[in-house]
Design a protein around this motif. Structure first.
Motif, PDB file in Angstrom:
ATOM      1  N   GLY A  50      28.585  76.736 -16.612  1.00 43.50           N
ATOM      2  CA  GLY A  50      29.740  76.026 -17.155  1.00 43.50           C
ATOM      3  C   GLY A  50      29.966  76.457 -18.591  1.00 43.50           C
ATOM      4  N   PRO A  51      31.090  76.075 -19.174  1.00 48.73           N
ATOM      5  CA  PRO A  51      31.364  76.424 -20.571  1.00 48.73           C
ATOM      6  C   PRO A  51      30.267  75.894 -21.501  1.00 48.73           C
ATOM      7  N   GLY A  52      29.715  76.771 -22.309  1.00 47.28           N
ATOM      8  CA  GLY A  52      28.684  76.386 -23.259  1.00 47.28           C
ATOM      9  C   GLY A  52      27.295  76.231 -22.676  1.00 47.28           C
ATOM     10  N   GLU A  53      27.127  76.539 -21.397  1.00 45.92           N
ATOM     11  CA  GLU A  53      25.813  76.427 -20.761  1.00 45.92           C
ATOM     12  C   GLU A  53      25.323  77.818 -20.362  1.00 45.92           C
ATOM     13  N   GLN A  54      24.051  77.905 -20.001  1.00 46.48           N
ATOM     14  CA  GLN A  54      23.474  79.203 -19.637  1.00 46.48           C
ATOM     15  C   GLN A  54      24.137  79.756 -18.374  1.00 46.48           C
ATOM     16  N   PRO A  55      24.349  81.074 -18.340  1.00 42.04           N
ATOM     17  CA  PRO A  55      25.043  81.664 -17.187  1.00 42.04           C
ATOM     18  C   PRO A  55      24.090  81.967 -16.032  1.00 42.04           C
ATOM     19  N   PHE A  56      24.536  81.642 -14.829  1.00 39.61           N
ATOM     20  CA  PHE A  56      23.816  82.020 -13.607  1.00 39.61           C
ATOM     21  C   PHE A  56      24.526  83.174 -12.907  1.00 39.61           C
ATOM     22  N   LEU A 104      17.145  66.716 -17.592  1.00 39.60           N
ATOM     23  CA  LEU A 104      17.780  67.833 -18.291  1.00 39.60           C
ATOM     24  C   LEU A 104      18.462  67.387 -19.582  1.00 39.60           C
ATOM     25  N   LYS A 105      19.075  66.209 -19.580  1.00 39.95           N
ATOM     26  CA  LYS A 105      19.756  65.708 -20.777  1.00 39.95           C
ATOM     27  C   LYS A 105      18.794  65.600 -21.956  1.00 39.95           C
ATOM     28  N   GLY A 106      17.566  65.203 -21.691  1.00 44.14           N
ATOM     29  CA  GLY A 106      16.584  65.063 -22.755  1.00 44.14           C
ATOM     30  C   GLY A 106      16.158  66.387 -23.363  1.00 44.14           C
ATOM     31  N   LYS A 107      16.294  67.470 -22.623  1.00 43.94           N
ATOM     32  CA  LYS A 107      15.887  68.786 -23.114  1.00 43.94           C
ATOM     33  C   LYS A 107      17.053  69.623 -23.627  1.00 43.94           C
ATOM     34  N   ASN A 110      21.498  70.440 -28.853  1.00 42.47           N
ATOM     35  CA  ASN A 110      22.809  70.679 -29.459  1.00 42.47           C
ATOM     36  C   ASN A 110      23.963  70.602 -28.476  1.00 42.47           C
ATOM     37  N   ALA A 111      23.925  69.684 -27.564  1.00 40.53           N
ATOM     38  CA  ALA A 111      25.050  69.505 -26.645  1.00 40.53           C
ATOM     39  C   ALA A 111      26.253  69.003 -27.454  1.00 40.53           C
ATOM     40  N   PRO A 112      27.423  69.625 -27.276  1.00 43.49           N
ATOM     41  CA  PRO A 112      28.579  69.203 -28.074  1.00 43.49           C
ATOM     42  C   PRO A 112      29.069  67.805 -27.723  1.00 43.49           C
ATOM     43  N   ASP A 113      28.727  67.337 -26.541  1.00 48.04           N
ATOM     44  CA  ASP A 113      29.186  66.028 -26.071  1.00 48.04           C
ATOM     45  C   ASP A 113      28.017  65.259 -25.469  1.00 48.04           C
ATOM     46  N   ARG A 120      30.397  66.026 -17.801  1.00 51.99           N
ATOM     47  CA  ARG A 120      30.834  67.427 -17.904  1.00 51.99           C
ATOM     48  C   ARG A 120      30.070  68.299 -16.922  1.00 51.99           C
ATOM     49  N   TRP A 121      28.761  68.074 -16.814  1.00 48.77           N
ATOM     50  CA  TRP A 121      27.977  68.867 -15.867  1.00 48.77           C
ATOM     51  C   TRP A 121      28.445  68.631 -14.437  1.00 48.77           C
ATOM     52  N   ALA A 122      28.810  67.413 -14.114  1.00 51.30           N
ATOM     53  CA  ALA A 122      29.287  67.108 -12.759  1.00 51.30           C
ATOM     54  C   ALA A 122      30.591  67.840 -12.467  1.00 51.30           C
ATOM     55  N   ARG A 123      31.475  67.945 -13.471  1.00 51.66           N
ATOM     56  CA  ARG A 123      32.771  68.602 -13.278  1.00 51.66           C
ATOM     57  C   ARG A 123      32.684  70.121 -13.323  1.00 51.66           C
ATOM     58  N   GLU A 124      31.871  70.671 -14.266  1.00 45.85           N
ATOM     59  CA  GLU A 124      31.998  72.088 -14.596  1.00 45.85           C
ATOM     60  C   GLU A 124      30.763  72.941 -14.348  1.00 45.85           C
ATOM     61  N   CYS A 125      29.625  72.361 -14.066  1.00 47.89           N
ATOM     62  CA  CYS A 125      28.377  73.123 -14.012  1.00 47.89           C
ATOM     63  C   CYS A 125      27.686  73.006 -12.658  1.00 47.89           C
ATOM     64  N   ARG A 126      26.642  73.796 -12.514  1.00 45.91           N
ATOM     65  CA  ARG A 126      25.773  73.722 -11.340  1.00 45.91           C
ATOM     66  C   ARG A 126      24.396  73.263 -11.795  1.00 45.91           C
TER      67      ARG A 126
END
Length: 177
Positions: A50-56, A104-107, A110-113, A120-126
């Protein structure tokens, strides 16, 4: 009390993966990439794509597919263990997804939100779960170093030669105040 090699292997995988900040993951096809993770409920959990997260992208991490995970020593940075994994993609909103996201949230640094990161993870990430399967892989003899992937990021330029002198001058002026 004797322990079977499978239990010892499982304990090594769990302890090494828990203590390491990064794991190197290779999917069914593609390169190996360093990814941050958390160890939760017997598996390494990852969030990305997702935007701003590590790429798979390009790793071949498909639901139900295989992956190979290499774990490094936190102290020395050397390879400790390589283990085969089965990839499972967690369905947003499911109990397993919720539990993994809480860890994962605890680790996530610098999450922008930070307050709404789960939404956001539910909408945009895996959110992926890499569960150990089979026995440990043999560690290779040589280096597995690879060229880093291309990126638009740049390194810092050298500081101007006069900057240290200006900084020292500014500090001296403040101490007299």
């Amino acid at each position: 009390m004797t322990q079977t090699p499978a239990l010892i292997d499982r304990a090594l995988i769990e302890e090494a993966t828990k203590k390491s900040g990064l794991i190197w993951v290779q999917g069914s096809d593609g390169p190996t990439r360093a990814l941050w993770h958390v160890w939760h409920d017997g598996a390494a959990c990852l969030v990305g794509d997702g935007p701003g997260e590590q790429p798979f992208a390009g790793l071949g991490l498909a639901d139900g597919g295989p992956a190979t995970v290499t774990v490094r020593s936190k102290d020395k940075g050397s390879r400790l263990v390589t283990w085969p994994a089965r990839v499972s993609e967690q369905t947003p909103g499911s109990d397993a997804w919720q539990a993994a996201v809480e860890e994962l949230k605890g680790k996530r640094l610098n999450a922008p939100d930070a307050e709404h990161v789960a939404d956001r993870w539910a909408r945009e990430c895996r959110v992926l779960r890499l569960e150990p399967v089979g026995s440990l892989a043999e560690l290779p003899d040589g280096s597995l170093a690879a060229a880093p992937p291309t990126t638009p990021a740049t390194t810092r330029r050298p500081i101007p030669a006069a900057l240290p002198k200006l900084l020292r001058k500014g500090l001296r002026g403040r101490s007299r105040g």
